[in-house]
Design a protein around this motif. Structure first.
Motif, PDB file in Angstrom:
ATOM      1  N   ALA A  70       0.836  -1.207   0.000  1.00  0.00           N
ATOM      2  CA  ALA A  70       0.000   0.000   0.000  1.00  0.00           C
ATOM      3  C   ALA A  70       0.867   1.251   0.000  1.00  0.00           C
ATOM      4  CB  ALA A  70      -0.929  -0.006   1.217  1.00  0.00           C
ATOM      5  N   ALA A  71       1.917   1.255   0.828  1.00  0.00           N
ATOM      6  CA  ALA A  71       2.827   2.404   0.863  1.00  0.00           C
ATOM      7  C   ALA A  71       3.545   2.556  -0.472  1.00  0.00           C
ATOM      8  CB  ALA A  71       3.839   2.224   1.998  1.00  0.00           C
ATOM      9  N   ALA A  72       3.928   1.435  -1.085  1.00  0.00           N
ATOM     10  CA  ALA A  72       4.593   1.491  -2.392  1.00  0.00           C
ATOM     11  C   ALA A  72       3.660   2.073  -3.451  1.00  0.00           C
ATOM     12  CB  ALA A  72       5.055   0.091  -2.801  1.00  0.00           C
ATOM     13  N   ALA A  73       2.391   1.697  -3.406  1.00  0.00           N
ATOM     14  CA  ALA A  73       1.426   2.229  -4.368  1.00  0.00           C
ATOM     15  C   ALA A  73       1.233   3.728  -4.177  1.00  0.00           C
ATOM     16  CB  ALA A  73       0.088   1.494  -4.222  1.00  0.00           C
ATOM     17  N   VAL A  74       1.210   4.174  -2.915  1.00  0.00           N
ATOM     18  CA  VAL A  74       1.067   5.618  -2.646  1.00  0.00           C
ATOM     19  C   VAL A  74       2.272   6.380  -3.175  1.00  0.00           C
ATOM     20  CG1 VAL A  74       0.985   7.346  -0.806  1.00  0.00           C
ATOM     21  CG2 VAL A  74      -0.456   5.317  -0.668  1.00  0.00           C
ATOM     22  N   ARG A  75       3.486   5.848  -2.916  1.00  0.00           N
ATOM     23  CA  ARG A  75       4.699   6.511  -3.405  1.00  0.00           C
ATOM     24  C   ARG A  75       4.712   6.559  -4.931  1.00  0.00           C
ATOM     25  NH1 ARG A  75       7.125   3.282   0.584  1.00  0.00           N
ATOM     26  NH2 ARG A  75       7.827   1.822  -1.029  1.00  0.00           N
ATOM     27  N   ALA A  76       4.365   5.440  -5.559  1.00  0.00           N
ATOM     28  CA  ALA A  76       4.371   5.387  -7.017  1.00  0.00           C
ATOM     29  C   ALA A  76       3.343   6.338  -7.620  1.00  0.00           C
ATOM     30  CB  ALA A  76       4.104   3.953  -7.481  1.00  0.00           C
ATOM     31  N   THR A  77       2.192   6.456  -6.973  1.00  0.00           N
ATOM     32  CA  THR A  77       1.161   7.375  -7.466  1.00  0.00           C
ATOM     33  C   THR A  77       1.650   8.813  -7.420  1.00  0.00           C
ATOM     34  OG1 THR A  77      -0.582   5.862  -6.723  1.00  0.00           O
ATOM     35  CG2 THR A  77      -1.220   8.151  -7.142  1.00  0.00           C
ATOM     36  N   SER A  78       2.325   9.173  -6.319  1.00  0.00           N
ATOM     37  CA  SER A  78       2.867  10.527  -6.199  1.00  0.00           C
ATOM     38  C   SER A  78       3.920  10.785  -7.279  1.00  0.00           C
ATOM     39  CB  SER A  78       3.480  10.717  -4.810  1.00  0.00           C
ATOM     40  OG  SER A  78       4.092  11.987  -4.695  1.00  0.00           O
ATOM     41  N   GLY A  79       4.824   9.815  -7.497  1.00  0.00           N
ATOM     42  CA  GLY A  79       5.843   9.956  -8.538  1.00  0.00           C
ATOM     43  C   GLY A  79       5.229  10.026  -9.925  1.00  0.00           C
ATOM     44  N   LEU A  80       4.166   9.251 -10.136  1.00  0.00           N
ATOM     45  CA  LEU A  80       3.499   9.250 -11.435  1.00  0.00           C
ATOM     46  C   LEU A  80       2.912  10.626 -11.746  1.00  0.00           C
ATOM     47  CD1 LEU A  80       2.597   7.544 -13.859  1.00  0.00           C
ATOM     48  CD2 LEU A  80       0.534   6.945 -12.557  1.00  0.00           C
ATOM     49  N   ARG A  81       2.356  11.243 -10.734  1.00  0.00           N
ATOM     50  CA  ARG A  81       1.784  12.584 -10.931  1.00  0.00           C
ATOM     51  C   ARG A  81       2.864  13.573 -11.383  1.00  0.00           C
ATOM     52  NH1 ARG A  81      -0.577  12.734  -6.522  1.00  0.00           N
ATOM     53  NH2 ARG A  81      -2.669  12.182  -7.223  1.00  0.00           N
ATOM     54  N   GLU A  82       4.054  13.498 -10.768  1.00  0.00           N
ATOM     55  CA  GLU A  82       5.153  14.392 -11.138  1.00  0.00           C
ATOM     56  C   GLU A  82       5.613  14.132 -12.578  1.00  0.00           C
ATOM     57  OE1 GLU A  82       8.249  13.882  -8.343  1.00  0.00           O
ATOM     58  OE2 GLU A  82       7.078  14.575  -6.610  1.00  0.00           O
ATOM     59  N   GLU A 130       5.660   4.335 -17.207  1.00  0.00           N
ATOM     60  CA  GLU A 130       5.339   2.913 -17.351  1.00  0.00           C
ATOM     61  C   GLU A 130       5.855   2.105 -16.163  1.00  0.00           C
ATOM     62  OE1 GLU A 130       3.507   1.348 -19.670  1.00  0.00           O
ATOM     63  OE2 GLU A 130       3.024   3.335 -20.466  1.00  0.00           O
ATOM     64  N   LEU A 131       7.078   2.410 -15.712  1.00  0.00           N
ATOM     65  CA  LEU A 131       7.643   1.695 -14.559  1.00  0.00           C
ATOM     66  C   LEU A 131       6.819   1.932 -13.304  1.00  0.00           C
ATOM     67  CD1 LEU A 131      11.471   2.324 -15.136  1.00  0.00           C
ATOM     68  CD2 LEU A 131      10.230   0.163 -15.447  1.00  0.00           C
ATOM     69  N   LEU A 132       6.385   3.187 -13.116  1.00  0.00           N
ATOM     70  CA  LEU A 132       5.572   3.508 -11.937  1.00  0.00           C
ATOM     71  C   LEU A 132       4.210   2.832 -12.016  1.00  0.00           C
ATOM     72  CD1 LEU A 132       6.504   7.273 -11.525  1.00  0.00           C
ATOM     73  CD2 LEU A 132       7.009   5.442  -9.904  1.00  0.00           C
ATOM     74  N   MET A 133       3.622   2.784 -13.199  1.00  0.00           N
ATOM     75  CA  MET A 133       2.334   2.092 -13.340  1.00  0.00           C
ATOM     76  C   MET A 133       2.499   0.597 -13.089  1.00  0.00           C
ATOM     77  SD  MET A 133       0.116   3.993 -16.326  1.00  0.00           S
ATOM     78  CE  MET A 133       1.317   3.789 -17.647  1.00  0.00           C
ATOM     79  N   ASN A 134       3.638   0.040 -13.522  1.00  0.00           N
ATOM     80  CA  ASN A 134       3.912  -1.369 -13.211  1.00  0.00           C
ATOM     81  C   ASN A 134       4.013  -1.586 -11.705  1.00  0.00           C
ATOM     82  OD1 ASN A 134       3.931  -2.057 -15.873  1.00  0.00           O
ATOM     83  ND2 ASN A 134       6.161  -2.188 -16.074  1.00  0.00           N
ATOM     84  N   GLU A 135       4.683  -0.647 -11.018  1.00  0.00           N
ATOM     85  CA  GLU A 135       4.821  -0.760  -9.569  1.00  0.00           C
ATOM     86  C   GLU A 135       3.466  -0.684  -8.887  1.00  0.00           C
ATOM     87  OE1 GLU A 135       7.283   1.318  -5.861  1.00  0.00           O
ATOM     88  OE2 GLU A 135       7.670   1.939  -7.931  1.00  0.00           O
ATOM     89  N   ILE A 136       2.610   0.223  -9.365  1.00  0.00           N
ATOM     90  CA  ILE A 136       1.265   0.324  -8.795  1.00  0.00           C
ATOM     91  C   ILE A 136       0.489  -0.959  -9.058  1.00  0.00           C
ATOM     92  CG2 ILE A 136      -0.958   1.523  -8.985  1.00  0.00           C
ATOM     93  CD1 ILE A 136       0.648   4.079  -9.595  1.00  0.00           C
ATOM     94  N   GLY A 137       0.632  -1.488 -10.288  1.00  0.00           N
ATOM     95  CA  GLY A 137      -0.051  -2.740 -10.614  1.00  0.00           C
ATOM     96  C   GLY A 137       0.426  -3.891  -9.749  1.00  0.00           C
ATOM     97  N   ASP A 138       1.745  -4.005  -9.554  1.00  0.00           N
ATOM     98  CA  ASP A 138       2.292  -5.074  -8.711  1.00  0.00           C
ATOM     99  C   ASP A 138       1.829  -4.927  -7.268  1.00  0.00           C
ATOM    100  OD1 ASP A 138       3.592  -6.090 -10.897  1.00  0.00           O
ATOM    101  OD2 ASP A 138       5.532  -5.178 -10.421  1.00  0.00           O
ATOM    102  N   SER A 139       1.816  -3.694  -6.769  1.00  0.00           N
ATOM    103  CA  SER A 139       1.428  -3.448  -5.374  1.00  0.00           C
ATOM    104  C   SER A 139      -0.041  -3.781  -5.145  1.00  0.00           C
ATOM    105  CB  SER A 139       1.701  -1.992  -4.997  1.00  0.00           C
ATOM    106  OG  SER A 139       3.078  -1.692  -5.083  1.00  0.00           O
TER     107      SER A 139
END
Length: 492
Positions: free
Chosen positions: A177-189, A301-310
């Motif tokens: 869950a924390a990884a998905a939150v971090r990835a979402t924030s990075g994706l926005r940037e 794409e990498l961040l979306m993969n991380e969100i998908g994995d999380s």
């Protein structure tokens, strides 16, 4: 009673009854009453009463020999063989009435022609209540008190296990869950950066045909991320050095920071050369902007993969928890044993930690079995928890399944120091534990025994030597009717 030959005789001698330890202190009137209401039966070798049948008679051996058995894993296990005069069997709990299941708790066989004094269950119950009312009340009170206290202790054991698993599940859910939150924030940037670069492109700095090529390269970059090869740390480091040097040689500011993303996506110097060739006629700043725009695409794409994995990990954990608890499912059902074992391993992953290697040796040809799934999960939890404790966090946990005649066999093995023989004989006793005070109640294996044996007509035993301890559970593959749905209690 079975199909054995029975010879009845009205002769019942009160004096003979007085020689038995059960009746030696009764009055003449009571002995005469017993002879009037009871009977003498001669039974040929064979079945006297069968386990599970309605308990209709109380038997006292006068002459001969009997054999007591109990079903375990569909197999009759001999518990005792005796010719002791006065030994009794059958409906001896009749005085408790409907407070207990009035069926024979085991089978009785005569091994040779034997003579019994027999009382009907209803007569035995009346005798107990008429002659020993105070004793009956004391026994009923002790029985109910023990059942209530043991049930509370069993519930506490389950709650303790559930609390431990819940804490572990919370921890396991927090990481993805924390990884998905971090990835979402990075994706926005990164998306904001892409919008900025897109505005620059729309400003006329790119020729239409170049822009078309860049869009094609962007699509190629997005597709490549999904099929990027797995690299060893050494391989990844070598490629990052090459890409970093190439970017630096082509005046890309902070190229060393961009190189890991391109390597993770599976790109190399040849691909960057293609991009360079496409933009050869453009100013260098345009080339740098294009590289950064493609980098944003890769990072996105990498961040979306991380969100998908999380989120997939979260879904897996939630599904495992649902499978483990059997939420919204019938208590008795036909299930795949391996799904139960896997859900328990997922729930206990935090306790297993990094120091315990899990080896699964599953016989996938095993058919689904009828069982109380949630209660079997409690058995696996108890056995795996004990294995983790024995190995002190380091070793190999082996979970093995296979078929043995008409039973499914599940083995939980560990590489701990083993269980000494004197302790091995007592592991299934209630309240017996080798753990320090406060670390265990001594009910885990007792509850497991009752779930396997009493509720599933199965068998559980332990085999142990240093470095190889195995708890072996046998469960019948076929059952026609479920057991009662009362909570499993530890033995009083």
């Amino acid at each position: 009673m079975g199909e054995e030959t029975i010879t009845r005789t009205p002769v019942c001698d009160p004096g003979e009854l007085r020689t038995l330890f059960l009746f030696e202190h009764l009055t003449d009137e009571q002995l005469n009453w017993l002879c009037a209401d009871g009977r003498i039966e001669y039974l040929e070798p064979g079945l006297v009463c069968r386990e599970g049948d309605p308990a209709t008679c109380f038997y006292v051996l006068l002459d001969g020999e009997l054999r007591l058995t109990k079903l375990s894993g569909g197999v009759e296990i001999e518990l005792n063989r005796t010719d002791y005069r006065g030994v009794y069997a059958g409906a001896w709990t009749a005085y408790l009435g409907d407070k207990v299941d009035q069926t024979y708790s085991g089978s009785v066989y005569a091994t040779r022609r034997s003579r019994f004094f027999v009382l009907d269950a209803s007569t035995f119950s009346l005798m107990m209540h008429s002659w020993f009312p105070m004793a009956v009340h004391l026994l009923e009170g002790a029985f109910n008190g023990n059942r209530a206290s043991n049930q509370r202790l069993a519930e506490r054991e389950r709650l303790l296990a559930l609390g431990s698993l819940s804490a572990g599940l919370t921890h396991e859910l927090n990481n993805p869950a924390a990884a998905a939150v971090r990835a979402t924030s990075g994706l926005r940037e990164r998306i904001a950066g892409m919008r900025h670069k897109l505005a620059m492109m729309a400003d006329g700095k790119f020729q239409p045909e170049v822009l078309v090529t860049l869009v094609r390269l962007q699509e190629e970059a997005a597709a490549q991320v999904a099929k990027a090869p797995e690299l060893t740390p050494m391989e990844a480091a070598d490629r990052e050095d090459l890409l970093g040097e190439w970017l630096q040689d082509h005046d890309i500011i902070d190229g060393w920071n961009l190189a890991p993303n391109f390597v993770q996506a599976g790109f190399d110097v040849d691909w960057l050369e293609r991009v360079r060739g496409t933009l050869e006629a453009c100013p260098n700043k345009v080339f740098e902007g294009a590289i950064r725009w493609l980098n944003y695409t890769i990072e996105t794409e990498l961040l979306m993969n991380e969100i998908g994995d999380s989120t997939a990990r979260i879904s897996t954990l939630v599904n495992a928890a649902k499978q483990y608890s059997q939420m919204d499912r019938a208590p008795f059902q036909v299930v795949d044993l391996h799904e139960l074992l896997d859900s328990t391993l997922v729930m206990m992953s935090r306790k297993l930690g990094d120091g315990i290697r899990v080896v699964k040796e599953y016989d996938r040809t095993l058919p689904p079995i009828p069982c109380y799934a949630a209660e079997l999960n409690q058995v696996w939890t108890n056995l795996i928890d004990n294995a983790c404790y024995a190995m002190e966090g380091r070793g190999t946990l082996t979970v093995r399944t296979y078929r043995e005649t008409e039973c499914a066999v599940i083995e939980i093995g560990d590489t701990g120091p083993g269980i000494p023989e004197d302790i091995r004989r007592r592991v299934f006793e209630p309240f017996f534990t080798t753990k320090p005070v406060g670390d265990g109640t001594g009910l885990g294996l007792d509850i497991s025994f009752r779930i396997v044996v009493n509720k599933h007509d199965g068998d559980i035993r332990v085999e142990s030597e240093p470095g190889n301890t195995r708890f072996i559970v046998r469960l019948p593959l076929h059952r026609t009717t479920p057991a009662d749905d009362e909570p499993v209690e530890p033995q009083p």
